[in-house]
Scaffold this motif. Structure first.
Motif, PDB file in Angstrom:
ATOM      1  N   GLN A   1      23.000  13.927  49.573  1.00  0.00           N
ATOM      2  CA  GLN A   1      23.276  12.900  48.568  1.00  0.00           C
ATOM      3  C   GLN A   1      24.382  11.948  48.997  1.00  0.00           C
ATOM      4  O   GLN A   1      24.607  10.937  48.357  1.00  0.00           O
ATOM      5  N   GLU A   2      25.102  12.277  50.085  1.00  0.00           N
ATOM      6  CA  GLU A   2      26.189  11.421  50.533  1.00  0.00           C
ATOM      7  C   GLU A   2      25.645  10.104  51.078  1.00  0.00           C
ATOM      8  O   GLU A   2      24.625  10.070  51.754  1.00  0.00           O
TER       9      GLU A   2
ATOM     10  N   PRO B   1      20.035  18.804  48.053  1.00  0.00           N
ATOM     11  CA  PRO B   1      21.345  19.355  48.421  1.00  0.00           C
ATOM     12  C   PRO B   1      22.424  18.277  48.433  1.00  0.00           C
ATOM     13  O   PRO B   1      22.147  17.105  48.675  1.00  0.00           O
ATOM     14  N   GLU B   2      23.672  18.699  48.203  1.00  0.00           N
ATOM     15  CA  GLU B   2      24.782  17.742  48.081  1.00  0.00           C
ATOM     16  C   GLU B   2      25.016  16.953  49.363  1.00  0.00           C
ATOM     17  O   GLU B   2      25.330  15.765  49.302  1.00  0.00           O
ATOM     18  N   GLU B   3      24.872  17.588  50.546  1.00  0.00           N
ATOM     19  CA  GLU B   3      25.115  16.855  51.784  1.00  0.00           C
ATOM     20  C   GLU B   3      24.088  15.742  51.996  1.00  0.00           C
ATOM     21  O   GLU B   3      24.364  14.747  52.651  1.00  0.00           O
TER      22      GLU B   3
ATOM     23  N   SER C   1      16.713  15.217  40.986  1.00  0.00           N
ATOM     24  CA  SER C   1      17.909  14.941  41.794  1.00  0.00           C
ATOM     25  C   SER C   1      18.776  16.185  41.963  1.00  0.00           C
ATOM     26  O   SER C   1      19.492  16.311  42.950  1.00  0.00           O
ATOM     27  N   LYS C   2      18.725  17.112  41.021  1.00  0.00           N
ATOM     28  CA  LYS C   2      19.507  18.337  41.136  1.00  0.00           C
ATOM     29  C   LYS C   2      18.947  19.269  42.211  1.00  0.00           C
ATOM     30  O   LYS C   2      19.644  20.156  42.681  1.00  0.00           O
ATOM     31  N   LYS C   3      17.705  19.047  42.617  1.00  0.00           N
ATOM     32  CA  LYS C   3      17.089  19.866  43.659  1.00  0.00           C
ATOM     33  C   LYS C   3      17.521  19.429  45.059  1.00  0.00           C
ATOM     34  O   LYS C   3      17.373  20.176  46.010  1.00  0.00           O
TER      35      LYS C   3
END
Length: 130
Positions: A94-95, A90-92, A86-88
């Protein structure tokens, strides 16, 4: 009368339901014959055969505890793998996308009168907005 035998063994610090795990060398040294079905170890002694019997209920409880430990360790390892994966991402990505509210159903604007009986035309039903 008793007999003393010394064996060298390693102590491993890990969670397990068993108190001891004897390897083939220890079993060979004491000339042990294990009977797994009956939970009995038999070995020669100075005055005949020495039989060490286990308690079936305690053995079953140990087995259940071991399975619970294995499941917990497996779950822990899988959770670590999921966290790493999950850390791989990207944050966008994950929204959580916001969904629009569902539209209200449209209502009919006119009333219709429908006949219910084939022979009696006075039996009707009115259909329309409430």
């Amino acid at each position: 009368m008793f007999h003393i035998e010394y064996i060298t063994f390693l102590v491993a610090d890990f969670d397990t339901a068993y108190h001891a795990i004897l390897g083939r060398l220890a079993l060979t040294k004491f000339m042990v014959v294990p009977h797994y079905s009956y939970l009995v170890l038999k070995m020669p002694a100075p005055r005949g055969v020495l039989s060490l019997q286990a308690n079936l209920t305690v053995s079953y409880d140990c087995e259940k505890e071991s399975l619970a430990l294995v499941k917990a360790f497996d779950l822990s390892a899988r959770m670590e793998a999921y966290l790493t994966e999950s850390k791989k991402v990207p944050e966008e990505a994950q929204e959580i996308p916001m969904m629009e509210a569902p539209q209200k159903a449209t209502k009919a604007k006119e009333t219709k009168e429908v006949s219910l009986g084939l022979t009696d035309s006075t039996k009707t039903m009115r259909s329309g907005p409430t």
